[in-house]
Design an enzyme around this catalytic site. Structure first.
Site: not given
Ligand code: DOR
Ligand code: ZN
Length: 332
Positions: A131, A12, A94, A237
């Site tokens: 998500h 991710h 996604k 992430d």
């Molecule tokens: O903290 C986050 N940032 N959570 C997400 O789901 C998206 C991500 C982003 O793209 O900045």
């Molecule tokens: Zn993310």
């Protein structure tokens, strides 16, 4: 002391576009052999042409490193013809609930109106990554979403569903209840709680979605990761935002963790005396669950110390300025 990981995979990852993409892509491409690339750009990556163009931009930025960007489409209603054309170029799709996080405005407003696309994905063996947050009270958003995962897993039993970046003990428990339900977990949710974000002076660099939760949640996530729970995969992430979007009123959600993921994971697994489980958590589980082979890449880490910079270009990394025990010393 040294430790070698074979083909680490980030399940991710956000790479963005333009100058940011050029800054952050090499940092993941050096340490990882493959990564799932999130499609929440503006406009989103929701057609094959844009996806192939985006892939080219990533490949141009990654240089000579052995690295496979695994491309994702942004969920919308797709026709069978669109999915057939995309199938060989994508890892999965996604789904963002509309407005749940950064650049998700084009996400889904009513899940029960898009079931025909779930059915097509199930038939064609295309994985669904979600998500999973409602628009409820911020600490309860993931928990409130869990019945949606359960319903989808039951209604589409052959659809591989990943609960992205889980943050709660309840989500860990749900994993074992449905055969077709899997999860990713970030590095930061194994380490921080809401106290680190807002318990003292506010730390915008630790603000993300889903927000970090309670100590008991972190503990459940950590125990599952340390045990390399067979349905759990590492997904950083890592979500870079320029410093002007973090150190301001209206701070964007996301931690930039890419350069510290492997050193910190080795540190954590070593502290708990389970280094032997790291290979499955950061590579083996993902390849088994999704039945693919990541490019071969041996990443050696040694306990020689690593001074983290304050910035990479315009971005502040997680653990900025800290001295870490482990460093990546050789990649082959
Ligand atoms: O903290 C986050 N940032 N959570 C997400 O789901 C998206 C991500 C982003 O793209 O900045
Ligand atoms: Zn993310």
């Amino acid at each position: 002391m040294e430790f070698t990981i074979n083909s680490p995979i980030d399940m991710h990852l956000h790479l963005r576009e333009g100058a940011m993409l050029e800054c952050v892509t090499p940092l993941t491409a050096q340490h990882f052999s493959a990564a799932i690339i999130m499609p929440n750009l503006v406009p989103p990556v929701d057609n094959l042409e844009r996806l192939l163009q985006y892939r080219k931009e990533i490949e141009a930025a990654q240089g000579d490193d052995v690295f496979d960007p695994l491309m994702m489409l942004f969920f919308r209603q797709y026709s069978e013809a669109e999915l057939k054309a995309a199938r060989e170029h994508i890892f999965g799709i996604k789904l963002y609930p509309a407005g749940a996080t950064t650049n998700s405005e084009a996400g889904v407003k009513a899940l029960d109106e898009v079931e025909s696309t779930f059915a097509l994905m199930e038939q064609m063996g295309i994985p669904l990554m979600i998500h999973g947050e409602t628009h409820g009270f911020v600490m309860d958003r993931e928990k409130e979403f869990l019945p949606v995962y359960a319903k989808l897993a039951e209604k589409f039993p052959k659809l591989k569903i990943t609960m992205e970046h889980i943050t709660t003990r309840d989500a860990v428990e749900l994993l074992d209840r449905y055969e077709n339900l899997y999860a990713t977990v970030t590095l930061h949710h194994l380490v921080i709680t809401l106290n680190d974000v807002a318990g003292g002076l506010l730390n915008p660099h630790l603000f993300c979605k889903p927000i970090a939760k309670r100590p008991e949640d972190r503990e459940a996530l950590l125990q599952a990761a340390l045990a390399a729970h067979p349905k759990l995969m590492f997904g950083s992430d890592s979500a870079p935002h320029p410093i002007s979007k973090k150190e301001c009123c209206g701070c964007a959600a996301g931690l930039f963790t890419a350069p510290v993921c492997l050193p910190t994971l080795v540190e954590l697994f070593e502290q708990h005396d389970v280094l032997d489980n790291l290979q499955a958590f950061v590579s083996g589980n993902a390849q088994r669950i999704h039945n693919f082979t990541a490019p071969s890449k041996l990443v050696k880490l040694e306990k020689i110390g690593l001074q983290m910079p304050a910035r990479y270009g315009d971005v502040v990394p997680y653990r900025a300025g800290e001295s870490l025990p482990w460093a990546v010393t050789q990649i082959s």
